[in-house]
Design a protein around this motif. Sequence first.
Motif, PDB file in Angstrom:
ATOM      1  N   PRO A  41       0.832  -1.216   0.000  1.00 54.75           N
ATOM      2  CA  PRO A  41       0.000   0.000   0.000  1.00 54.75           C
ATOM      3  C   PRO A  41       0.860   1.257   0.000  1.00 54.75           C
ATOM      4  O   PRO A  41       1.815   1.372   0.778  1.00 54.75           O
ATOM      5  N   GLU A 236      -8.479  -0.493  -5.144  1.00 55.40           N
ATOM      6  CA  GLU A 236      -8.307   0.701  -4.323  1.00 55.40           C
ATOM      7  C   GLU A 236      -7.009   1.377  -4.735  1.00 55.40           C
ATOM      8  O   GLU A 236      -5.918   0.845  -4.509  1.00 55.40           O
ATOM      9  N   THR A 259      -1.132   2.237  -5.471  1.00 55.05           N
ATOM     10  CA  THR A 259      -2.066   1.245  -4.954  1.00 55.05           C
ATOM     11  C   THR A 259      -2.283   1.427  -3.456  1.00 55.05           C
ATOM     12  O   THR A 259      -1.374   1.830  -2.724  1.00 55.05           O
ATOM     13  N   ARG A 260      -3.496   1.132  -3.024  1.00 57.61           N
ATOM     14  CA  ARG A 260      -3.803   1.137  -1.592  1.00 57.61           C
ATOM     15  C   ARG A 260      -3.769  -0.269  -1.005  1.00 57.61           C
ATOM     16  O   ARG A 260      -3.911  -0.435   0.195  1.00 57.61           O
ATOM     17  N   THR A 261      -3.612  -1.251  -1.875  1.00 57.93           N
ATOM     18  CA  THR A 261      -3.644  -2.647  -1.428  1.00 57.93           C
ATOM     19  C   THR A 261      -2.391  -3.367  -1.910  1.00 57.93           C
ATOM     20  O   THR A 261      -1.782  -2.967  -2.910  1.00 57.93           O
TER      21      THR A 261
END
Length: 501
Positions: A41, A236, A259-261
Amino acid sequence: MDELISWSKENGGNLSAAVEVFYDSVTGHSFRVREGHSLQPGDAIVSCPLNITLSYLNTLDQDLTPHGIPSPPHRTGDPLPQEFLRAVDPHVAARFFLIQQYLLGPRSFWYPYIRTLPQPDNLSEWALPPFWTSDDIDLLDGTNAHVSLHEIKARLRREHKHASAALQATSFAGRSRDYSRLLYHWAYTIFTTRSFRPSRVVPNPEALPLPSGVAVDDFHVLMPLFDVGNHSPTAEVDWHTGAAGKEGPHSGPVTVLSTRTPYAAGEQVFNNYGPKTNAELLLAYGFVIPESPALHNDYVHLQLRTAGPPSAASHGVKEAGGRESSSQPPPPKTREFFFSLRPVTHPSSVTAHKHLTLPSLDPDSVLPCFRHVQDTLVWELICMQTTPEQREALFPVTVVQEEGADGDKERLRVLLTGEARKTASVDMGMEALLERTLAIIQAKAFQELEKLEQSDFELAEDDEEGEEGNRATRNQRLAYVYRTQCRKVLINVLESLEMPS
């Protein structure tokens, strides 16, 4: 693709060392995590400097270097005539500029990018439903997509005719035939499937020196390499805009996709194009998202002529009891709503959540008859049949509202959950109002299902693996899957519409 990556980096862009571009026949080019690497993330996936973007901004006859846009000497080809640019809309001008750069071939600054795009003469690689053959278009008859694609075709025909005439009246008259309708359709497709809104990807978009009458999002921006990421409605991500992280001739503004994941080695890395239904994805991108236990993206779009926002009084139609509103109604407006394959507040109805008034309602708390219907549509239908005073009496707000909260949201909640039926007196006509509302929903669902049934078709079982002459084309399979899912949506709606006791 290697040349595009190198060109992007030479001009200030970047692709994460943990990410590669790969290709397969189903998804085309996509981002994927390299073997031996991972993404966490906050990690950047790709960045695009504004100095390699392609848009209407590149046609303006002024120096936009302070905003990261290539200055006039940087642009390739003769500038499109200013009288032409004044005669057409910004999005049309951008498409003609893309066509011009395609026609320039290797002489274009954007050649390393344009050569990676689906090429105009390979129609099967880029044709969206509006450009399918007539036989394939007919397979969508009876669906919302069929109506919309004909509207798109008609609009593009008008735009190209007008723009061609405008170009013919300029110093480009001898070249106007080169800007054919085929190339215009191709340019439309490239922008539709790959571009981004300036308000999302340009730093300080309100500071752009646009001509009078042109708004920031009246056009879109093509972002080389940045546009490789495929869509996932559950991805996300973050889009950051700002200055490049290094000094030098290409240190201008950049847009970064992060990316957040986390992603593991070998996984495809997705972008998120926003809350788009399969109908929208089919028309704008040429694909649909298949149904799975964790996710569905199947919705049937509906159009309703209204005279104001959902909470407006009477909407210029007959009030309860048949009495005509005495006030002069505003001009009618067509608004769009939807039916959903699964309950709209179900966790798998990801796209629906972005379009609901009350997205956080417990799916089990909603009356079954309203679970597959956009809550905004339910309230719109209630408003069309009642006055504000009648709604206050029918749905009294008895809970303490937070400061600034919308009382109509609480009224909608008690309606959807059935609490309003427990408190409303019989003479107020609550049951009759609900029955009329459900009857309207039922009639619309039946109407949409009947249109589907009248134009139905089947694919033989051996179409996928049978002899070459009998195998269904990609367009035929796509149309069949889309129709099948639309039918399931409508059947689910109709089966849920029984008035609860």
